[in-house]
Design a protein around this motif. Structure first.
Motif, PDB file in Angstrom:
ATOM      1  N   SER A   1       0.801  -1.219   0.000  1.00 27.61           N
ATOM      2  CA  SER A   1       0.000   0.000   0.000  1.00 27.61           C
ATOM      3  C   SER A   1       0.834   1.269   0.000  1.00 27.61           C
ATOM      4  N   TYR A   2       2.069   1.200   0.559  1.00 32.11           N
ATOM      5  CA  TYR A   2       2.882   2.396   0.767  1.00 32.11           C
ATOM      6  C   TYR A   2       4.310   2.194   0.301  1.00 32.11           C
ATOM      7  N   ILE A   3       4.972   3.318  -0.047  1.00 35.67           N
ATOM      8  CA  ILE A   3       6.426   3.367  -0.098  1.00 35.67           C
ATOM      9  C   ILE A   3       6.872   4.588   0.689  1.00 35.67           C
ATOM     10  N   ARG A   4       8.112   4.577   1.144  1.00 38.82           N
ATOM     11  CA  ARG A   4       8.671   5.749   1.810  1.00 38.82           C
ATOM     12  C   ARG A   4       9.410   6.601   0.790  1.00 38.82           C
ATOM     13  N   LEU A   5       9.144   7.896   0.795  1.00 38.97           N
ATOM     14  CA  LEU A   5       9.764   8.825  -0.138  1.00 38.97           C
ATOM     15  C   LEU A   5      11.050   9.407   0.447  1.00 38.97           C
ATOM     16  N   GLY A   6      11.834  10.026  -0.411  1.00 37.30           N
ATOM     17  CA  GLY A   6      13.055  10.688   0.030  1.00 37.30           C
ATOM     18  C   GLY A   6      12.767  12.076   0.579  1.00 37.30           C
ATOM     19  N   VAL A   7      13.519  12.482   1.574  1.00 33.85           N
ATOM     20  CA  VAL A   7      13.383  13.806   2.184  1.00 33.85           C
ATOM     21  C   VAL A   7      14.778  14.412   2.294  1.00 33.85           C
ATOM     22  N   PRO A   8      14.945  15.686   1.962  1.00 37.88           N
ATOM     23  CA  PRO A   8      16.273  16.295   2.097  1.00 37.88           C
ATOM     24  C   PRO A   8      16.789  16.220   3.529  1.00 37.88           C
ATOM     25  N   GLY A   9      18.065  15.907   3.662  1.00 38.40           N
ATOM     26  CA  GLY A   9      18.684  15.951   4.971  1.00 38.40           C
ATOM     27  C   GLY A   9      18.978  17.394   5.364  1.00 38.40           C
ATOM     28  N   TYR A  10      19.222  17.592   6.639  1.00 37.40           N
ATOM     29  CA  TYR A  10      19.568  18.935   7.099  1.00 37.40           C
ATOM     30  C   TYR A  10      20.759  18.864   8.044  1.00 37.40           C
ATOM     31  N   ASN A  11      21.850  19.589   7.690  1.00 38.21           N
ATOM     32  CA  ASN A  11      23.022  19.672   8.566  1.00 38.21           C
ATOM     33  C   ASN A  11      23.540  21.099   8.698  1.00 38.21           C
ATOM     34  N   GLY A  12      22.757  22.049   8.217  1.00 34.92           N
ATOM     35  CA  GLY A  12      23.160  23.436   8.334  1.00 34.92           C
ATOM     36  C   GLY A  12      23.988  23.960   7.176  1.00 34.92           C
ATOM     37  N   SER A  13      24.330  23.088   6.227  1.00 35.36           N
ATOM     38  CA  SER A  13      25.181  23.527   5.119  1.00 35.36           C
ATOM     39  C   SER A  13      24.402  24.216   4.006  1.00 35.36           C
ATOM     40  N   ARG A  14      23.083  23.990   3.974  1.00 37.84           N
ATOM     41  CA  ARG A  14      22.226  24.638   2.978  1.00 37.84           C
ATOM     42  C   ARG A  14      21.011  25.237   3.683  1.00 37.84           C
TER      43      ARG A  14
ATOM     44  N   THR B   1       9.023  20.132  -4.444  1.00 37.02           N
ATOM     45  CA  THR B   1       9.022  19.871  -5.886  1.00 37.02           C
ATOM     46  C   THR B   1       9.067  18.369  -6.170  1.00 37.02           C
ATOM     47  N   TYR B   2       9.962  17.669  -5.468  1.00 37.32           N
ATOM     48  CA  TYR B   2      10.071  16.217  -5.643  1.00 37.32           C
ATOM     49  C   TYR B   2       8.786  15.505  -5.237  1.00 37.32           C
ATOM     50  N   ILE B   3       8.238  15.875  -4.098  1.00 33.31           N
ATOM     51  CA  ILE B   3       7.053  15.169  -3.595  1.00 33.31           C
ATOM     52  C   ILE B   3       5.868  15.358  -4.524  1.00 33.31           C
ATOM     53  N   ARG B   4       5.752  16.513  -5.134  1.00 32.12           N
ATOM     54  CA  ARG B   4       4.648  16.731  -6.066  1.00 32.12           C
ATOM     55  C   ARG B   4       4.806  15.900  -7.341  1.00 32.12           C
ATOM     56  N   GLU B   5       6.032  15.686  -7.761  1.00 33.29           N
ATOM     57  CA  GLU B   5       6.256  14.788  -8.897  1.00 33.29           C
ATOM     58  C   GLU B   5       6.038  13.333  -8.473  1.00 33.29           C
ATOM     59  N   ALA B   6       6.480  12.993  -7.261  1.00 33.02           N
ATOM     60  CA  ALA B   6       6.267  11.639  -6.753  1.00 33.02           C
ATOM     61  C   ALA B   6       4.785  11.351  -6.581  1.00 33.02           C
ATOM     62  N   GLU B   7       4.011  12.379  -6.261  1.00 37.13           N
ATOM     63  CA  GLU B   7       2.561  12.209  -6.115  1.00 37.13           C
ATOM     64  C   GLU B   7       1.936  11.737  -7.422  1.00 37.13           C
ATOM     65  N   LYS B   8       2.417  12.270  -8.538  1.00 40.65           N
ATOM     66  CA  LYS B   8       1.885  11.848  -9.841  1.00 40.65           C
ATOM     67  C   LYS B   8       2.160  10.370 -10.076  1.00 40.65           C
ATOM     68  N   LEU B   9       3.370   9.932  -9.713  1.00 43.31           N
ATOM     69  CA  LEU B   9       3.708   8.519  -9.861  1.00 43.31           C
ATOM     70  C   LEU B   9       2.879   7.660  -8.913  1.00 43.31           C
ATOM     71  N   ALA B  10       2.729   8.118  -7.677  1.00 46.10           N
ATOM     72  CA  ALA B  10       1.954   7.366  -6.691  1.00 46.10           C
ATOM     73  C   ALA B  10       0.512   7.188  -7.151  1.00 46.10           C
ATOM     74  N   ARG B  11      -0.063   8.240  -7.710  1.00 45.04           N
ATOM     75  CA  ARG B  11      -1.437   8.162  -8.212  1.00 45.04           C
ATOM     76  C   ARG B  11      -1.536   7.141  -9.352  1.00 45.04           C
ATOM     77  N   ARG B  12      -0.520   7.145 -10.217  1.00 49.06           N
ATOM     78  CA  ARG B  12      -0.539   6.224 -11.360  1.00 49.06           C
ATOM     79  C   ARG B  12      -0.485   4.767 -10.898  1.00 49.06           C
ATOM     80  N   TYR B  13       0.316   4.498  -9.853  1.00 50.47           N
ATOM     81  CA  TYR B  13       0.483   3.125  -9.382  1.00 50.47           C
ATOM     82  C   TYR B  13      -0.551   2.728  -8.333  1.00 50.47           C
ATOM     83  N   GLY B  14      -1.301   3.689  -7.816  1.00 45.90           N
ATOM     84  CA  GLY B  14      -2.274   3.380  -6.775  1.00 45.90           C
ATOM     85  C   GLY B  14      -1.632   3.020  -5.452  1.00 45.90           C
ATOM     86  N   ILE B  15      -0.477   3.619  -5.177  1.00 48.36           N
ATOM     87  CA  ILE B  15       0.286   3.350  -3.959  1.00 48.36           C
ATOM     88  C   ILE B  15       0.614   4.688  -3.311  1.00 48.36           C
TER      89      ILE B  15
END
Length: 291
Positions: free
Chosen positions: A107-120, A131-145
């Motif tokens: 039913s689920y996959i875990r998506l990637g999230v930017p790390g944070y160390n203070g360098s950016r 931006t990534y999550i909104r593109e991943a949402e399109k894929l998730a909708r297509r696969y039904g996951i």
């Protein structure tokens, strides 16, 4: 109540051994760790994030995945999730994981999230993540996951509120949050019920583990602060007040699964799974009998 296990926590078991052990313990569903294991460590002792024997390769053959799905079904279990270590922005690998999840009926996959160390700057990373999550949402909708953002220390989503900033505006049918109170002990703590209320329909899954802080150095000098270390603890032994968290989850109407991810090493895999199922059912029943 649905009890699941994330196989990162059972590194000594093969997938087939895990299915038998999970079934005997009363587990209902499996969250499969999915990543490539280097040949250089395949002879090492089993470990959570090293030579984890209960790990699926993202490039597993369709035949292997079909066999695993059939074996999972045969044990009366289901594959709840495929849990990789995706890099934010890697849509090609995200789709690869979605094909694995689809083959297993997860039913689920875990998506990637930017790390944070203070360098950016955080704002830059947030825009990148959204931006990534909104593109991943399109894929998730297509696969039904559904794609999940996990509350995790050392990322830009260490708390419920910061995870919410990443997923806000997405369709909660396709994008959700994996709420992990144990991770919040390391970084990201906020009042549990408030965070759950904020997540609302994005609350999709809960991981169960615990952690605690111990002093590394004590100091009697007011100009030399003491230092502390956060380490994993058994579910009932750390800072997370699990009975209270369960009460808060019940209060917001949570009906999803509870996935064990115990890294304390206090018990072997079989005993750990049995205790987890006993704890969850006892604590959940206690909530209902106290009404």
């Amino acid at each position: 109540m649905i009890c699941s296990v994330f196989t990162v926590a059972t590194p000594d078991l093969s997938p087939q051994e895990l299915l038998i052990t999970a079934k005997n313990a009363g587990i209902d569903a499996i969250e499969w760790r999915c990543t490539r294991i280097s040949d250089s460590i395949k002879n090492d002792p089993p470990s959570f994030w090293g030579n984890n024997r209960c790990t699926l390769d993202p490039e597993s053959s369709p035949e292997l995945l079909a066999d695993l799905r059939a074996a999972t079904d045969a044990h009366g279990l289901r594959s709840l999730a495929v849990v990789p270590y995706l890099t934010c922005g890697d849509l090609e690998e995200t789709e690869r994981i979605l094909t694995v999840a689809s083959a297993l009926g997860a039913s689920y996959i875990r998506l990637g999230v930017p790390g944070y160390n203070g360098s950016r700057p955080y704002g830059e990373l947030l825009e990148e993540g959204r931006t990534y999550i909104r593109e991943a949402e399109k894929l998730a909708r297509r696969y039904g996951i559904k794609g999940l953002v996990e509350t995790h220390h050392n990322t830009i989503a260490p708390s419920a509120s910061l995870a919410h900033r990443l997923v806000e505006g997405c369709n909660p049918d396709h994008i959700g949050v994996l709420y992990d109170p144990g991770n919040l002990i390391h970084e990201g703590f906020e009042q549990y019920r408030m965070g759950l209320e904020l997540l609302g329909p994005y609350l999709a899954h809960v991981h169960v583990k615990n952690a605690g802080w111990t002093p590394v150095t004590d100091s009697t000098d007011p100009l030399e602060p003491a230092s502390w270390r956060c380490a994993w603890q058994p579910v009932a032994g750390g800072i997370v007040p699990w009975k209270q968290v369960l009460a808060d989850l019940k209060a917001v109407g949570y009906q999803g699964a509870f996935g064990i991810e115990d890294f304390s090493g206090a018990l072997g895999s079989s005993e750990m799974l049995q205790l987890f199922v006993r704890q969850m059912h006892a604590w959940w029943e206690e909530l209902h009998t106290s009404e």
